[in-house]
Design a protein around this motif. Sequence first.
Motif, PDB file in Angstrom:
ATOM      1  N   GLY A 138       0.813  -1.212   0.000  1.00 17.58           N
ATOM      2  CA  GLY A 138       0.000   0.000   0.000  1.00 17.58           C
ATOM      3  C   GLY A 138       0.846   1.261   0.000  1.00 17.58           C
ATOM      4  N   PHE A 139       1.919   1.262   0.792  1.00 16.99           N
ATOM      5  CA  PHE A 139       2.813   2.420   0.827  1.00 16.99           C
ATOM      6  C   PHE A 139       3.481   2.644  -0.525  1.00 16.99           C
ATOM      7  CE2 PHE A 139       7.158   4.009   1.391  1.00 16.99           C
ATOM      8  CZ  PHE A 139       6.863   5.283   1.848  1.00 16.99           C
ATOM      9  N   LEU A 140       3.963   1.564  -1.134  1.00 17.08           N
ATOM     10  CA  LEU A 140       4.607   1.702  -2.442  1.00 17.08           C
ATOM     11  C   LEU A 140       3.621   2.178  -3.497  1.00 17.08           C
ATOM     12  CD1 LEU A 140       6.903  -1.436  -2.445  1.00 17.08           C
ATOM     13  CD2 LEU A 140       7.563   0.948  -2.088  1.00 17.08           C
ATOM     14  N   TRP A 141       2.391   1.695  -3.443  1.00 15.29           N
ATOM     15  CA  TRP A 141       1.360   2.123  -4.374  1.00 15.29           C
ATOM     16  C   TRP A 141       1.055   3.610  -4.182  1.00 15.29           C
ATOM     17  CZ3 TRP A 141      -4.068  -0.610  -4.649  1.00 15.29           C
ATOM     18  CH2 TRP A 141      -4.765  -0.129  -5.745  1.00 15.29           C
ATOM     19  N   TYR A 142       0.928   4.036  -2.925  1.00 14.45           N
ATOM     20  CA  TYR A 142       0.655   5.433  -2.617  1.00 14.45           C
ATOM     21  C   TYR A 142       1.788   6.333  -3.115  1.00 14.45           C
ATOM     22  CZ  TYR A 142       0.155   9.660   0.199  1.00 14.45           C
ATOM     23  OH  TYR A 142       0.060  10.959   0.608  1.00 14.45           O
ATOM     24  N   ARG A 143       3.024   5.916  -2.853  1.00 14.77           N
ATOM     25  CA  ARG A 143       4.174   6.709  -3.274  1.00 14.77           C
ATOM     26  C   ARG A 143       4.240   6.824  -4.794  1.00 14.77           C
ATOM     27  NH1 ARG A 143      10.179   5.012  -1.706  1.00 14.77           N
ATOM     28  NH2 ARG A 143       9.807   3.628  -3.463  1.00 14.77           N
ATOM     29  N   LYS A 144       3.964   5.722  -5.485  1.00 13.82           N
ATOM     30  CA  LYS A 144       3.994   5.755  -6.944  1.00 13.82           C
ATOM     31  C   LYS A 144       2.898   6.666  -7.499  1.00 13.82           C
ATOM     32  CE  LYS A 144       3.781   2.871 -11.029  1.00 13.82           C
ATOM     33  NZ  LYS A 144       3.554   1.548 -11.580  1.00 13.82           N
ATOM     34  N   SER A 145       1.712   6.619  -6.891  1.00 16.29           N
ATOM     35  CA  SER A 145       0.624   7.471  -7.380  1.00 16.29           C
ATOM     36  C   SER A 145       0.922   8.946  -7.127  1.00 16.29           C
ATOM     37  CB  SER A 145      -0.701   7.073  -6.743  1.00 16.29           C
ATOM     38  OG  SER A 145      -0.711   7.370  -5.370  1.00 16.29           O
ATOM     39  N   LYS A 146       1.549   9.253  -5.978  1.00  8.60           N
ATOM     40  CA  LYS A 146       1.912  10.645  -5.710  1.00  8.60           C
ATOM     41  C   LYS A 146       2.970  11.138  -6.686  1.00  8.60           C
ATOM     42  CE  LYS A 146       0.658  12.776  -2.239  1.00  8.60           C
ATOM     43  NZ  LYS A 146      -0.325  13.841  -2.177  1.00  8.60           N
TER      44      LYS A 146
END
Length: 89
Positions: free
Chosen positions: A67-75
């Motif tokens: 989830g953190f990696l997904w959030y960082r990539k989307s940001k």
Amino acid sequence: MKVLAKIFTLVFVFLVTGSGELLAQCAMCRATVENNLSNGDIGIGAGLNFGILYLFVMPYLAIGVVGFLWYRKSKLQAKHEQSRRNYQW
């Protein structure tokens, strides 16, 4: 979509047919811990509790990392698109 339904059905069948053996293992662990506690050895019970907590935490930790990696990539992607829009003007 039909392939996904078949996969879910297959997983469900495997879980239902294998649940009897899983329940038997719980009784064996309980009997072993009770036997060791009656003999005065508390080490295996503490180790078993630590193992249960370890197995409990790992899926949540893995989901958190994904989830953190997904959030960082989307940001980063949103920031990149915003900078791209600023250069177009």
